[in-house]
Design a protein around this motif. Structure first.
Motif, PDB file in Angstrom:
ATOM      1  N   LEU A  47       0.866  -1.170   0.000  1.00 17.11           N
ATOM      2  CA  LEU A  47       0.000   0.000   0.000  1.00 17.11           C
ATOM      3  C   LEU A  47       0.911   1.231   0.000  1.00 17.11           C
ATOM      4  O   LEU A  47       1.715   1.401   0.904  1.00 17.11           O
ATOM      5  CB  LEU A  47      -0.898  -0.001   1.238  1.00 17.11           C
ATOM      6  N   ARG A  48       0.774   2.068  -1.022  1.00 18.06           N
ATOM      7  CA  ARG A  48       1.644   3.243  -1.134  1.00 18.06           C
ATOM      8  C   ARG A  48       0.958   4.533  -0.725  1.00 18.06           C
ATOM      9  O   ARG A  48       1.537   5.347  -0.019  1.00 18.06           O
ATOM     10  CB  ARG A  48       2.169   3.383  -2.563  1.00 18.06           C
ATOM     11  N   THR A  49      -0.288   4.757  -1.228  1.00 17.45           N
ATOM     12  CA  THR A  49      -0.974   6.014  -0.928  1.00 17.45           C
ATOM     13  C   THR A  49      -2.452   5.774  -0.640  1.00 17.45           C
ATOM     14  O   THR A  49      -2.988   4.711  -0.928  1.00 17.45           O
ATOM     15  CB  THR A  49      -0.868   7.018  -2.106  1.00 17.45           C
ATOM     16  N   GLY A  71       0.922   6.382   9.035  1.00 17.30           N
ATOM     17  CA  GLY A  71       2.379   6.420   9.018  1.00 17.30           C
ATOM     18  C   GLY A  71       3.071   5.173   8.491  1.00 17.30           C
ATOM     19  O   GLY A  71       4.285   5.038   8.602  1.00 17.30           O
ATOM     20  N   GLU A  72       2.319   4.258   7.915  1.00 16.43           N
ATOM     21  CA  GLU A  72       2.905   3.012   7.411  1.00 16.43           C
ATOM     22  C   GLU A  72       2.530   2.792   5.949  1.00 16.43           C
ATOM     23  O   GLU A  72       1.510   3.281   5.479  1.00 16.43           O
ATOM     24  CB  GLU A  72       2.418   1.812   8.231  1.00 16.43           C
ATOM     25  N   GLN A  73       3.366   2.033   5.259  1.00 14.99           N
ATOM     26  CA  GLN A  73       3.102   1.565   3.904  1.00 14.99           C
ATOM     27  C   GLN A  73       3.250   0.047   3.929  1.00 14.99           C
ATOM     28  O   GLN A  73       4.261  -0.500   3.514  1.00 14.99           O
ATOM     29  CB  GLN A  73       4.064   2.205   2.902  1.00 14.99           C
ATOM     30  N   ASP A 112      -5.214   0.561  -8.303  1.00 15.67           N
ATOM     31  CA  ASP A 112      -6.030   1.157  -7.249  1.00 15.67           C
ATOM     32  C   ASP A 112      -7.008   0.133  -6.683  1.00 15.67           C
ATOM     33  O   ASP A 112      -7.591  -0.656  -7.421  1.00 15.67           O
ATOM     34  CB  ASP A 112      -6.812   2.356  -7.781  1.00 15.67           C
ATOM     35  N   VAL A 113      -7.175   0.174  -5.371  1.00 18.90           N
ATOM     36  CA  VAL A 113      -8.115  -0.686  -4.653  1.00 18.90           C
ATOM     37  C   VAL A 113      -9.200   0.215  -4.066  1.00 18.90           C
ATOM     38  O   VAL A 113      -8.884   1.201  -3.381  1.00 18.90           O
ATOM     39  CB  VAL A 113      -7.386  -1.468  -3.533  1.00 18.90           C
ATOM     40  N   ARG A 114     -10.446  -0.101  -4.341  1.00 20.85           N
ATOM     41  CA  ARG A 114     -11.554   0.702  -3.834  1.00 20.85           C
ATOM     42  C   ARG A 114     -11.771   0.470  -2.340  1.00 20.85           C
ATOM     43  O   ARG A 114     -11.731  -0.659  -1.856  1.00 20.85           O
ATOM     44  CB  ARG A 114     -12.834   0.374  -4.596  1.00 20.85           C
TER      45      ARG A 114
END
Length: 130
Positions: A47-49, A71-73, A112-114
């Motif tokens: 997960l980036r954004t 605060g995590e990716q 992208d994930v909804r």
């Protein structure tokens, strides 16, 4: 609980009204929401954004974009899950949130994930049935 799957990534959201942190007399209503992201597929993703659209009861929309979540990716291997809790204030006693996460596969492919639309309801919302 609200759930939606995109490309074998399941996102579930459970919102909660927080009466002890809200002040209806001041037009301040606060909710927490717990999100669980499950990788039900066969490839590792990160997960980036995040992108949120938050709409209050008067139709005013706020957009929130940023890196990761809390605060995590997180990296999700096949079968793994990541859960976090966050919150949002509104100036009205109800609203709705919807959004998406930008994921990247181990091969560098973005997608992208909804995030399912979910309702923010408080006991202070007046209901009118016709």
């Amino acid at each position: 609980m609200y759930s939606e799957s995109t490309r074998s990534i399941r996102v579930s959201v459970e919102p909660r009204y927080l009466p002890d942190q809200s002040d209806p007399a001041e037009g301040r209503y606060l909710w927490s929401y717990t999100v669980r992201i499950e990788n039900q597929g066969g490839e590792t993703v990160q997960l980036r954004t995040r992108h949120w659209q938050i709409t209050d009861a008067l139709g005013r929309r706020q957009e929130v974009r940023g890196a990761g979540v809390v605060g995590e990716q997180p990296v999700l291997t096949p079968g793994a899950a990541f859960e976090y809790t966050s919150g949002t204030p509104l100036p009205t006693p109800s609203g709705i949130m919807v959004g998406s996460y930008r994921m990247v596969t181990a091969d560098g492919e973005p997608f992208d994930v909804r995030i399912p639309a979910f309702s923010l309801d408080s006991p202070h919302q007046q209901r009118c049935l016709q």
